[in-house]
Design a protein around this motif. Sequence first.
Motif, short mmCIF file in Angstrom:
data_model
loop_
_atom_site.label_atom_id
_atom_site.label_comp_id
_atom_site.label_asym_id
_atom_site.label_seq_id
_atom_site.Cartn_x
_atom_site.Cartn_y
_atom_site.Cartn_z
N ARG A 163 -23.11 38.09 -9.49
CA ARG A 163 -22.13 37.75 -8.45
C ARG A 163 -21.59 36.34 -8.61
N ALA A 164 -22.39 35.45 -9.14
CA ALA A 164 -22.00 34.04 -9.22
C ALA A 164 -20.73 33.88 -10.03
N LYS A 165 -19.82 33.05 -9.55
CA LYS A 165 -18.53 32.92 -10.23
C LYS A 165 -18.49 31.67 -11.11
N PHE A 166 -18.32 31.90 -12.40
CA PHE A 166 -18.22 30.82 -13.37
C PHE A 166 -16.74 30.54 -13.66
N GLY A 167 -16.48 29.60 -14.54
CA GLY A 167 -15.12 29.11 -14.76
C GLY A 167 -14.08 30.16 -15.06
N ALA A 168 -14.44 31.17 -15.86
CA ALA A 168 -13.45 32.16 -16.27
C ALA A 168 -13.41 33.36 -15.34
N ASP A 169 -14.15 33.29 -14.22
CA ASP A 169 -14.27 34.47 -13.36
C ASP A 169 -13.25 34.52 -12.23
N PHE A 170 -12.36 33.52 -12.14
CA PHE A 170 -11.41 33.48 -11.03
C PHE A 170 -10.08 34.09 -11.42
N ILE A 192 -2.94 11.78 -14.71
CA ILE A 192 -2.15 12.26 -15.85
C ILE A 192 -0.89 12.96 -15.38
N LEU A 193 -0.96 13.68 -14.26
CA LEU A 193 0.21 14.40 -13.78
C LEU A 193 1.03 13.59 -12.79
N GLY A 194 0.60 12.35 -12.50
CA GLY A 194 1.37 11.52 -11.58
C GLY A 194 1.31 12.03 -10.15
N MET A 195 0.14 12.50 -9.73
CA MET A 195 -0.02 13.03 -8.37
C MET A 195 -0.87 12.10 -7.53
N ASP A 196 -0.66 12.14 -6.19
CA ASP A 196 -1.63 11.52 -5.30
C ASP A 196 -2.94 12.30 -5.43
N ILE A 197 -4.05 11.59 -5.39
CA ILE A 197 -5.34 12.24 -5.47
C ILE A 197 -5.51 13.28 -4.37
N SER A 198 -4.99 12.95 -3.17
CA SER A 198 -5.19 13.86 -2.03
C SER A 198 -4.44 15.18 -2.18
N ARG A 199 -3.51 15.24 -3.13
CA ARG A 199 -2.73 16.47 -3.28
C ARG A 199 -3.35 17.45 -4.25
N LEU A 200 -4.47 17.06 -4.86
CA LEU A 200 -5.11 17.95 -5.82
C LEU A 200 -6.50 18.29 -5.32
N ARG A 201 -6.74 19.56 -5.17
CA ARG A 201 -8.05 20.01 -4.68
C ARG A 201 -8.74 20.76 -5.80
N VAL A 202 -9.88 20.25 -6.23
CA VAL A 202 -10.59 20.87 -7.35
C VAL A 202 -11.86 21.51 -6.84
N THR A 203 -12.05 22.75 -7.18
CA THR A 203 -13.28 23.46 -6.85
C THR A 203 -14.07 23.66 -8.13
N ALA A 204 -15.31 23.22 -8.09
CA ALA A 204 -16.17 23.42 -9.25
C ALA A 204 -16.76 24.82 -9.18
N SER A 205 -16.55 25.61 -10.20
CA SER A 205 -17.19 26.91 -10.26
C SER A 205 -18.66 26.69 -10.60
N GLU A 206 -19.46 27.74 -10.62
CA GLU A 206 -20.77 27.62 -11.26
C GLU A 206 -20.48 27.25 -12.71
N ILE A 249 -24.59 23.96 -0.45
CA ILE A 249 -23.39 24.39 -1.17
C ILE A 249 -22.86 23.21 -1.97
N VAL A 250 -22.11 23.53 -3.00
CA VAL A 250 -21.39 22.49 -3.75
C VAL A 250 -19.97 22.51 -3.23
N ALA A 251 -19.60 21.45 -2.51
CA ALA A 251 -18.30 21.40 -1.83
C ALA A 251 -17.19 21.04 -2.80
N ASP A 252 -15.96 21.41 -2.47
CA ASP A 252 -14.84 21.06 -3.34
C ASP A 252 -14.46 19.59 -3.16
N SER A 253 -13.52 19.14 -3.98
CA SER A 253 -13.24 17.71 -4.03
C SER A 253 -12.54 17.19 -2.78
#
Lengths: 162, 81, 771
Positions: C33-40, C251-265, C514-518
């Motif tokens: 069930r655990a979702k790894f990087g390529a599972d989304f 690198i993409l010239g974005m505000d940090i707050s506009r990018l939300r990163v979720t770490a998979s397993e 839980i491991v929370a998103d960024s």
Amino acid sequence: MTSCRVSTTINGDAVEFLCAPEETLLDVLRDRLGLTGSKEGCGSGDCGACSVTLDGRLVCACLVLGAEAEGRRIETIEGMADGKGLHPLQSKFLEHAALQCGICTPGILVAAKALLERNPAPSETEVRYWLAGNLCRCTGYDKIVRAVLDAAAEMAAGTREG
Amino acid sequence: MVRVMLGGSLKNSAGGLSEFDVEAGTIRELLTRLGDQQPQLKPILDKGVAVAIDGQIYRNAWLEPVPPDSEVFILPRLAGG
Amino acid sequence: MAPVSKRPDPERRFKQVGTRPLRPDGVDKVTGRAKFGADFVLPGMLIAKVLRSPHPHARIRAIDTSTAEVLQGVKAVVTRDDFPDPMSDETMTGEGDESLRDIVRNVMAREKALYEGHAVAAVAATSAAVARRALAAIEVDYEVLPHVTDVDEAMRPEAPVLHDDMFTAGVEPKPERPSNIAKRYDITLGDVAEGFAKAEVVVEREFKTEAVHQGYIEPQACLASYGEDGQAELWCCTQGHYFVRNACAKILGMDISRLRVTASEIGGGFGGKTTVFIEPVALALSRKAGRAVKLVMGRDEVFRATGPTSSTSMRVKLGATADGRITAGQAELKYQGGAFAGSPVQWGAMSAFACYDLEHVEVVGYDVVANRPKAAAYRAPGSPMAAYAVESVVDELAAKLGMDPIELRLKNATREGTQAAYGPKFGPNGLVATLKAAREHAHYGAPLGPGQGRGVASGFWFNFGGETCVSLNANQDGTVVLSMGTPDIGGSRAAQCLIAAEELGIPYDKVRAIVADSSSLGYNDMTGGSRVAFAVGLATIQAARGLVETLCARAAGIWGIPPEAVVWEDGHAKPAGANAGAFDPLSLEDIAKVAANTGGPIAGHAEINAEGAGVSFGTHLVDVEVDKETGRVSVLRYTVIQDAGKAIHPSYVEGQYQGGAVQGIGWALNEEYVYGDDGRLQNPGFLDYRVPVASDVPMIDTVIVEVPNPGHPYGVRGVGETPIVPPLAAVANAVAKATGVRMTTLPMSPPRVWQALQAAAGVGPGSGPEG
């Protein structure tokens, strides 16, 4: 591009799908059927992370074509716990901390189950050689082997957990 | 007054000198004043260094007090893998 | 609340810390069930593929993507034109300080392709098949240049130069011509000339090691979704999703707050997933296409274009008196870090002699570039190679002196107060404890058969703390949830739940992690540097104590007494004494149930920069058998003895010891990057890049030594990296005992061992058993 239409059985359920002729069973499981428990570690049959059984035979799903599933019986990690609880191998893996990152775990469990179905009382050496096709980079294999031997002993004793 | 030594591979970053006396109450003061005293070191200090006070290594702690008579080393910052 | 007092309490008896409950995320992992990087997946998502240079070194004159762009199903193409060149000296702090300019150039080649596999363009299309067709339609005009892949070759004045603005730093005067030597480091203590003058026995050896890869089974994978409002989401497998967020935003010239990163397993990292390779590319494609983009690396791409560690060329010299006192240590370390500066030679130089109390030390290190993929961290970066060289020479020294190898080490071992070659004095540490435990271990005295040999080696890693945020929330039913920001690569959720349960005095099963998103927590440094048990543990303790403070205040309110009159014991608020009042204890559940009435939801949290990490020393024992006819080295028995300070969950500490040891065995015996004369990687797959399999190794016995770290309230030391440091030398020392031949090149693969045995027997090449 003509799709192949395939009728098969996966974890006991009748399943139908369309796939390209060159598509692997692993691609079908993961991308068409949403069964992402089998993992792609290498795509060339060297790591065992995609281990499934095909008519009871342990195979790398990345080396089987989707079309080859026609009329066959496939078992994946998703079918291992039978709805009533975990398989003894799964429980023993948790008890023995036989996984760290867990990416190799589905493949190793499927492979270990196939071993115990053939050889219910393997020696440590037999376990190691049977699992030689399943790479693990985190555990060094110690706790994995202990978990498999312990599960074998428990299954032989006839008790089933869960 | 604190005796500050350059450690690790930073030892030869100030043209041969590697021990300095600096008046400082906190790590930030220490790094600022050391940079003023030794302009060669300033870019390295600004980029980021670790500071060891009596063997305890601090990677970022500007506000950490530096007790007088403590043994202070300036070290490269590291993490791991 | 006030920061937690650091010093461990020697009187403290733990009720839960130190036990072995099941990990809270385990069932998901054993059921698939655990979702790894390529599972989304996301609706309408595109599949991306990367075009990679077939040349190890080439100027990129032009890239023509026009045909690819109009192919049916192609929705976006990116090249260097889509990644602005950062013009500053800025560094991003991941596992170390990486130059942003180098990161951008590594993610997408600019002026030159600097290694075979270097990304040159990328495509997002409606299917993998279309994406591959599009790659084939991209025309790149390369001016092929001479290449160099060997570290010694790369240092020669006539070597092809990768960067014409690379003038070796750390040498006076500054060189006039550019070269492939990015920097020269030196560490000195005392005066080695004086030290060697006092020596009665001297051993000097040269060593070469090949590059190895972390070998994580899960290839890098990510799914990016960039919206028309400039906000984006990214799912990826990474050791540090906050680092990924900050690097990609930059690198993409974005505000940090506009990018939300979720770490998979994450399916393994070991340092190799502490930087970015494909994430900025996926985001850039998604931005251009206006659709979600999934990018997954193939195994060959992982070998060619992620971050292996350095190949090295080293020389080590040690001198000692006849009674075994080492008087001087000298080393020259040359590490190539791939196409950009930043090999871990500095850490190799600092850790090389860390196990020894020496008055005179000199280590010179060279950070060299070559036409290979940019090195990334690999478990104790730089230390295993240096330890291989030093521990091999120590072993030879012991043999020459007629001393037991453990006795020689004990005579010269780093102890509390020993000054490290890099400056500061060591605090309390477990090196001597591990050496003594090795000497007393049944393994050390066990009999050996013919063709068998036993090796010993010690090792060290610094460990670090870092920025850490956690949040601990109490639910109305008395359960709590811990949000942490560090991906769990080896069982850390279990350890953190144990710590929270211990502090709160509630059962382990009442705590989930839980491991929370960024976006959900403040910045967290990545999982690595052996920092999670230490730093996240510290934050969890602080958060739990904050939670307890609030719980006591709420109880005080309910009872109408001052908060100072309430104590927390065994999971309950109690009046501090008879004077405070005769109130029945209130459990966490009692208080949480009425939280709405007493001020609102109850939580504890911590945002820290953890300092006070403790070093971890280890000593390994290994027995091998060498088959003289094939050169095959079999590992018969292995014991890891290492200082953990305080093992929170012993099974996962053992797991780190065993896993690191087996990676070290692989590095010692079989793993290597093989380059052809064409500068191309010959073995980018698990068939020929041979990592240890289950049948290659025996059970790995472990002994957890606990010398408390004075910088942590439980005494915790990080343990994840040290286990990979001793095995290279331990195995080489065992081979030397088994055969009488000292292997100075790694890996000690069967052909190399066989040739060395033949040479030692005075038999030339080609005169094998068959004649």
